[in-house]
Design a protein around this motif. Structure first.
Motif, PDB file in Angstrom:
ATOM      1  N   MET A  58      48.932  39.972  51.807  1.00  0.00           N
ATOM      2  CA  MET A  58      49.665  38.786  51.367  1.00  0.00           C
ATOM      3  C   MET A  58      50.158  38.932  49.931  1.00  0.00           C
ATOM      4  SD  MET A  58      50.996  35.885  51.821  1.00  0.00           S
ATOM      5  CE  MET A  58      50.429  35.379  53.426  1.00  0.00           C
ATOM      6  N   MET A  59      49.361  39.540  49.078  1.00  0.00           N
ATOM      7  CA  MET A  59      49.768  39.728  47.690  1.00  0.00           C
ATOM      8  C   MET A  59      51.030  40.577  47.609  1.00  0.00           C
ATOM      9  SD  MET A  59      47.535  41.040  44.402  1.00  0.00           S
ATOM     10  CE  MET A  59      47.303  42.709  44.987  1.00  0.00           C
ATOM     11  N   PRO A  69      48.909  36.636  37.395  1.00  0.00           N
ATOM     12  CA  PRO A  69      47.635  35.905  37.259  1.00  0.00           C
ATOM     13  C   PRO A  69      47.327  35.003  38.456  1.00  0.00           C
ATOM     14  CG  PRO A  69      48.878  35.817  35.215  1.00  0.00           C
ATOM     15  CD  PRO A  69      49.791  36.405  36.239  1.00  0.00           C
ATOM     16  N   LEU A  70      48.348  34.335  39.009  1.00  0.00           N
ATOM     17  CA  LEU A  70      48.118  33.485  40.173  1.00  0.00           C
ATOM     18  C   LEU A  70      47.626  34.307  41.357  1.00  0.00           C
ATOM     19  CD1 LEU A  70      51.142  30.991  40.115  1.00  0.00           C
ATOM     20  CD2 LEU A  70      48.752  30.514  39.557  1.00  0.00           C
ATOM     21  N   GLY A 122      42.099  34.221  45.205  1.00  0.00           N
ATOM     22  CA  GLY A 122      41.132  34.517  46.253  1.00  0.00           C
ATOM     23  C   GLY A 122      41.394  35.797  47.009  1.00  0.00           C
ATOM     24  N   VAL A 123      42.173  36.699  46.426  1.00  0.00           N
ATOM     25  CA  VAL A 123      42.453  37.971  47.094  1.00  0.00           C
ATOM     26  C   VAL A 123      41.198  38.832  47.155  1.00  0.00           C
ATOM     27  CG1 VAL A 123      43.759  40.123  46.968  1.00  0.00           C
ATOM     28  CG2 VAL A 123      44.883  37.952  46.447  1.00  0.00           C
ATOM     29  N   ASN A 168      46.051  26.271  42.764  1.00  0.00           N
ATOM     30  CA  ASN A 168      46.824  27.511  42.886  1.00  0.00           C
ATOM     31  C   ASN A 168      47.361  27.621  44.310  1.00  0.00           C
ATOM     32  OD1 ASN A 168      47.834  30.094  42.975  1.00  0.00           O
ATOM     33  ND2 ASN A 168      45.973  31.101  42.243  1.00  0.00           N
ATOM     34  N   PRO A 169      48.671  27.524  44.525  1.00  0.00           N
ATOM     35  CA  PRO A 169      49.199  27.585  45.897  1.00  0.00           C
ATOM     36  C   PRO A 169      48.934  28.915  46.587  1.00  0.00           C
ATOM     37  CG  PRO A 169      50.989  27.719  44.290  1.00  0.00           C
ATOM     38  CD  PRO A 169      49.754  27.362  43.527  1.00  0.00           C
TER      39      PRO A 169
END
Length: 272
Positions: free
Chosen positions: A84-85, A196-197, A202-203, A221-222
């Motif tokens: 996802m990142m 930073p987000l 939560g990665v 944090n979306p």
């Protein structure tokens, strides 16, 4: 005198506005696809290398000390987050670089004077970012399978989370490109806000490990909601309410799309 009454009048075939819009949308997307494939060494390979390094360093070296998380091995737990990142980062980067490049090269004016409405232009560039996001997501998923077994618990949720997250950040990249006046402003938000987000999204960890106050702050944090919705699709586990995560993503898509079209209608960043 020649009688022409029997000769049918030759009239050009009428083309509906819907057809013109569809052709314009297709043209933008095809051009974006061509750009992605033409420079695949810059658009696809870096995400693969980055994901591999994360798996080697965090998954193997640090993960062996962390141990299982939420009932899964550490590599399994971080794999959806890493995928996802990469989807988020490349979706954003594709649109901001492509549309700012069109502004910088002055060929965005060709689109603005065409019969295409602005919402088609926004949709076309967003679809380009979505396309690259899905291509990178598929490639990084394949890489992930070399390091961890990834079950698919909820396929519809997995696909929806990937599509919506990519769309959100494609639109965010379009907004960045509208306001950017130079290449420094193109890189500022990804470097100081988006990165930073991602790291606090939560990665690499479960937010349940954080103090209560930090858990509450993290909920703002979306990306945390996007990562967990995607992880829920793979592993069936989430630190947040999945239903709220999808409502949030749908809301962000609507708001950002309306904002991008409204700003483009006003000529923000294109008539300066």
């Amino acid at each position: 005198m020649l009688d022409t009454s029997a000769v049918p009048a030759s009239t050009p075939a009428s083309v509906s506005m819907a057809s013109i819009r569809w052709i314009g949308f297709q043209t933008i997307v095809i051009r974006e696809y061509g750009r992605i494939v033409r420079i695949w060494g810059q658009t696809l390979v870096p995400a693969v290398v980055t994901a591999t390094l994360y798996f080697v360093i965090f998954g193997s070296l640090i993960g062996s000390r962390v141990g299982p998380m939420a009932g899964f091995s550490y590599k399994q737990y971080i794999a959806p987050g890493l995928i996802m990142m990469q989807i988020i980062q490349v979706s954003y980067a594709n649109v901001v670089s492509s549309f700012f490049g069109a502004k910088f090269g002055k060929h965005v004016e060709e689109l603005l004077v065409s019969p295409l409405p602005n919402w088609i232009i926004v949709a076309g560039y967003t679809a380009g970012g979505l396309l690259r996001g899905m291509m990178v997501g598929a490639v990084v998923t394949l890489v992930s399978l070399f390091f961890a077994r990834l079950p698919v618990a909820h396929l519809p949720a997995l696909i929806a989370a990937a599509l919506l997250s990519s769309t959100v950040f494609s639109l965010a990249g379009f907004l960045n490109a509208l306001f950017a006046r130079n290449f420094d402003q193109v890189n500022w938000i990804p470097t100081f806000i988006l990165t930073p987000l991602n790291y606090f999204g939560g990665v690499f960890y479960s937010v349940s490990m954080l103090p209560l106050w930090a858990q509450k702050v993290s909920l703002a944090n979306p990306i945390l909601h996007m990562v967990n919705a995607f992880r829920y699709g793979f592993l069936g586990t989430s630190d947040v309410h999945v239903e709220f995560a999808f409502v949030l993503m749908l809301g962000l898509v609507g708001v950002l799309f309306a904002l991008a079209v409204g700003l483009l209608d006003r000529g923000v960043g294109t008539r300066d």
